[in-house]
Design a protein around this motif. Sequence first.
Motif, PDB file in Angstrom:
ATOM      1  N   LEU A 233       0.823  -1.215   0.000  1.00  0.00           N
ATOM      2  CA  LEU A 233       0.000   0.000   0.000  1.00  0.00           C
ATOM      3  C   LEU A 233       0.857   1.265   0.000  1.00  0.00           C
ATOM      4  N   LYS A 234       0.370   2.296  -0.685  1.00  0.00           N
ATOM      5  CA  LYS A 234       1.063   3.576  -0.753  1.00  0.00           C
ATOM      6  C   LYS A 234       0.440   4.546   0.251  1.00  0.00           C
ATOM      7  N   PRO A 235       1.193   4.950   1.284  1.00  0.00           N
ATOM      8  CA  PRO A 235       0.637   5.779   2.367  1.00  0.00           C
ATOM      9  C   PRO A 235       0.015   7.086   1.904  1.00  0.00           C
ATOM     10  N   LEU A 236       0.604   7.733   0.888  1.00  0.00           N
ATOM     11  CA  LEU A 236       0.074   9.022   0.449  1.00  0.00           C
ATOM     12  C   LEU A 236      -1.339   8.889  -0.112  1.00  0.00           C
ATOM     13  N   TRP A 237      -1.604   7.806  -0.802  1.00  0.00           N
ATOM     14  CA  TRP A 237      -2.950   7.581  -1.332  1.00  0.00           C
ATOM     15  C   TRP A 237      -3.938   7.308  -0.200  1.00  0.00           C
ATOM     16  N   LEU A 238      -3.498   6.581   0.812  1.00  0.00           N
ATOM     17  CA  LEU A 238      -4.369   6.340   1.975  1.00  0.00           C
ATOM     18  C   LEU A 238      -4.659   7.650   2.702  1.00  0.00           C
TER      19      LEU A 238
ATOM     20  N   THR B  69     -13.054   5.462  -2.409  1.00  0.00           N
ATOM     21  CA  THR B  69     -12.743   4.179  -3.048  1.00  0.00           C
ATOM     22  C   THR B  69     -11.652   4.346  -4.105  1.00  0.00           C
ATOM     23  N   PHE B  70     -11.688   5.442  -4.851  1.00  0.00           N
ATOM     24  CA  PHE B  70     -10.670   5.665  -5.885  1.00  0.00           C
ATOM     25  C   PHE B  70      -9.284   5.832  -5.256  1.00  0.00           C
ATOM     26  N   PHE B  71      -9.201   6.527  -4.130  1.00  0.00           N
ATOM     27  CA  PHE B  71      -7.901   6.700  -3.477  1.00  0.00           C
ATOM     28  C   PHE B  71      -7.391   5.366  -2.923  1.00  0.00           C
ATOM     29  N   ILE B  72      -8.287   4.525  -2.459  1.00  0.00           N
ATOM     30  CA  ILE B  72      -7.871   3.187  -2.020  1.00  0.00           C
ATOM     31  C   ILE B  72      -7.385   2.387  -3.227  1.00  0.00           C
TER      32      ILE B  72
ATOM     33  N   GLY C  29      -5.980   3.654  -5.867  1.00  0.00           N
ATOM     34  CA  GLY C  29      -4.649   4.166  -6.170  1.00  0.00           C
ATOM     35  C   GLY C  29      -3.596   3.719  -5.179  1.00  0.00           C
ATOM     36  N   ALA C  30      -4.013   3.449  -3.934  1.00  0.00           N
ATOM     37  CA  ALA C  30      -3.059   3.018  -2.900  1.00  0.00           C
ATOM     38  C   ALA C  30      -2.438   1.672  -3.236  1.00  0.00           C
ATOM     39  N   PHE C  31      -3.124   0.874  -4.056  1.00  0.00           N
ATOM     40  CA  PHE C  31      -2.577  -0.416  -4.490  1.00  0.00           C
ATOM     41  C   PHE C  31      -1.730  -0.280  -5.755  1.00  0.00           C
ATOM     42  N   GLY C  32      -1.606   0.943  -6.255  1.00  0.00           N
ATOM     43  CA  GLY C  32      -0.843   1.161  -7.481  1.00  0.00           C
ATOM     44  C   GLY C  32      -1.628   0.817  -8.732  1.00  0.00           C
ATOM     45  N   LEU C  33      -2.952   0.696  -8.629  1.00  0.00           N
ATOM     46  CA  LEU C  33      -3.795   0.362  -9.777  1.00  0.00           C
ATOM     47  C   LEU C  33      -4.112   1.628 -10.575  1.00  0.00           C
ATOM     48  N   GLU C  34      -4.191   1.490 -11.901  1.00  0.00           N
ATOM     49  CA  GLU C  34      -4.381   2.674 -12.743  1.00  0.00           C
ATOM     50  C   GLU C  34      -5.364   2.472 -13.895  1.00  0.00           C
ATOM     51  N   ASP C  35      -5.928   1.298 -14.058  1.00  0.00           N
ATOM     52  CA  ASP C  35      -6.688   0.990 -15.276  1.00  0.00           C
ATOM     53  C   ASP C  35      -8.096   1.573 -15.301  1.00  0.00           C
ATOM     54  N   SER C  36      -8.696   1.843 -14.134  1.00  0.00           N
ATOM     55  CA  SER C  36     -10.093   2.294 -14.093  1.00  0.00           C
ATOM     56  C   SER C  36     -10.185   3.806 -13.927  1.00  0.00           C
ATOM     57  N   ALA C  37     -11.241   4.380 -14.519  1.00  0.00           N
ATOM     58  CA  ALA C  37     -11.436   5.824 -14.473  1.00  0.00           C
ATOM     59  C   ALA C  37     -12.099   6.238 -13.165  1.00  0.00           C
ATOM     60  N   TRP C  38     -11.685   7.406 -12.676  1.00  0.00           N
ATOM     61  CA  TRP C  38     -12.261   7.964 -11.445  1.00  0.00           C
ATOM     62  C   TRP C  38     -13.766   8.138 -11.573  1.00  0.00           C
TER      63      TRP C  38
ATOM     64  N   GLN D 172     -15.727  -5.769  -7.578  1.00  0.00           N
ATOM     65  CA  GLN D 172     -14.856  -6.889  -7.921  1.00  0.00           C
ATOM     66  C   GLN D 172     -14.292  -6.767  -9.339  1.00  0.00           C
ATOM     67  N   ARG D 173     -14.939  -5.959 -10.181  1.00  0.00           N
ATOM     68  CA  ARG D 173     -14.395  -5.760 -11.527  1.00  0.00           C
ATOM     69  C   ARG D 173     -13.333  -4.659 -11.567  1.00  0.00           C
ATOM     70  N   PHE D 174     -13.188  -3.901 -10.487  1.00  0.00           N
ATOM     71  CA  PHE D 174     -12.149  -2.869 -10.411  1.00  0.00           C
ATOM     72  C   PHE D 174     -10.890  -3.389  -9.703  1.00  0.00           C
ATOM     73  N   PHE D 175     -11.088  -4.168  -8.643  1.00  0.00           N
ATOM     74  CA  PHE D 175      -9.965  -4.667  -7.849  1.00  0.00           C
ATOM     75  C   PHE D 175      -9.695  -6.135  -8.181  1.00  0.00           C
ATOM     76  N   PRO D 176      -8.430  -6.514  -8.381  1.00  0.00           N
ATOM     77  CA  PRO D 176      -8.109  -7.935  -8.585  1.00  0.00           C
ATOM     78  C   PRO D 176      -8.545  -8.759  -7.373  1.00  0.00           C
ATOM     79  N   GLY D 177      -8.765 -10.045  -7.592  1.00  0.00           N
ATOM     80  CA  GLY D 177      -9.272 -10.925  -6.539  1.00  0.00           C
ATOM     81  C   GLY D 177      -8.428 -10.937  -5.283  1.00  0.00           C
ATOM     82  N   HIS D 178      -7.106 -10.816  -5.419  1.00  0.00           N
ATOM     83  CA  HIS D 178      -6.245 -10.888  -4.237  1.00  0.00           C
ATOM     84  C   HIS D 178      -6.197  -9.563  -3.469  1.00  0.00           C
ATOM     85  N   LEU D 179      -6.868  -8.516  -4.018  1.00  0.00           N
ATOM     86  CA  LEU D 179      -6.853  -7.219  -3.340  1.00  0.00           C
ATOM     87  C   LEU D 179      -8.238  -6.794  -2.828  1.00  0.00           C
ATOM     88  N   ILE D 180      -9.299  -7.428  -3.286  1.00  0.00           N
ATOM     89  CA  ILE D 180     -10.648  -6.942  -3.010  1.00  0.00           C
ATOM     90  C   ILE D 180     -10.974  -6.942  -1.519  1.00  0.00           C
TER      91      ILE D 180
END
Length: 338
Positions: free
Chosen positions: A39-44, A247-250, A252-261, A296-304
Amino acid sequence: MDKKKYAILFYVAVNIVIIAVIGLLDPNLKDIGRAVMALKPLWLAGAAACMLMFWTMDALILRYSLAAIFKPWHFKGCMEVALIGQYYNAVTPFASGGQPAQVYYMSRFGIPAGYSTSVLIIKYLIYQVVLSVFCAIAFMFKGGLIFSYPILVVWISLIGFVINAGGVFFIYFLSLNRGFIRRVVLGVLKFFHRLRLVRDLKKWEARMEEAVEDFHGSLCMFRGNYKGMALMAALTSIQLVFYFSVTFFIYGAFGLEDSAWVDMIFVQSFLYLAVSYFPTPGAMGASEGGFYLFFQRFFPGHLIFVAMVLWRFMTYYLNIIVGGLVVVARGIRDLSRT
């Protein structure tokens, strides 16, 4: 410890158990440690800042509406009342305890019940209208995304939308019918009198008559204030955007970038509608399960699962923690003055 505190602890414990059960049923439980470490603290911190802005906007809306129909009130007091409302909303079924608690605290600050009730109803009315507009826009511009979910999920959200819109029309009806409000209030008083909860009926009838007059007069006064309603709607829109952006900042905290805000904002609004009428404090159970279904379609299964826990902490437990501290601090101050 009184019964109310036991009930709050019970609700919190049940919610924690629900989250634990969901985690144990998640086949990716073994990956939780890795997900947390990444997790990235700044996004949290950004997610927490969104909640801070959500509370701040709530206080600003309260302050503006009080100034419009009663008199200006300092921001600190408005922030205190806003956080008290968030706390009691979080620990009562249907979020039903927030407004009565706010009316009680505002009366202690010298604001008559009729005016404080009007302010909170106006706030609630505009909040529901703006939320309905959010969902209507989502249908228009993101219909494909919304209807790609299972049909049961879509129907639950649509039912929430209808209930929400119905509540708006009911409150508008109340604003036009002083006689109906008066009959309801006096009927409740007489019922309480028969139960011996109200002893001096005439005294309370006179007090409630005055409150009903204040309530109806202030609603009528604000009903023609289109500029004021537009400003409150704008502030409420900003407030909801901050809340739905958690939810969007969370994400981003995982380093995910594929979904739109904007996609996450609209999906979050439908999740809010779907669970907001669930009859448990904080919509426990429905909120956690709903997050899995909607995201579940935004977050991978191991992160949801970790994402759900973080979202629940930010949007629910922070209200209890911060609001609870405000309630305790107010209680200590009141005791010190007696």
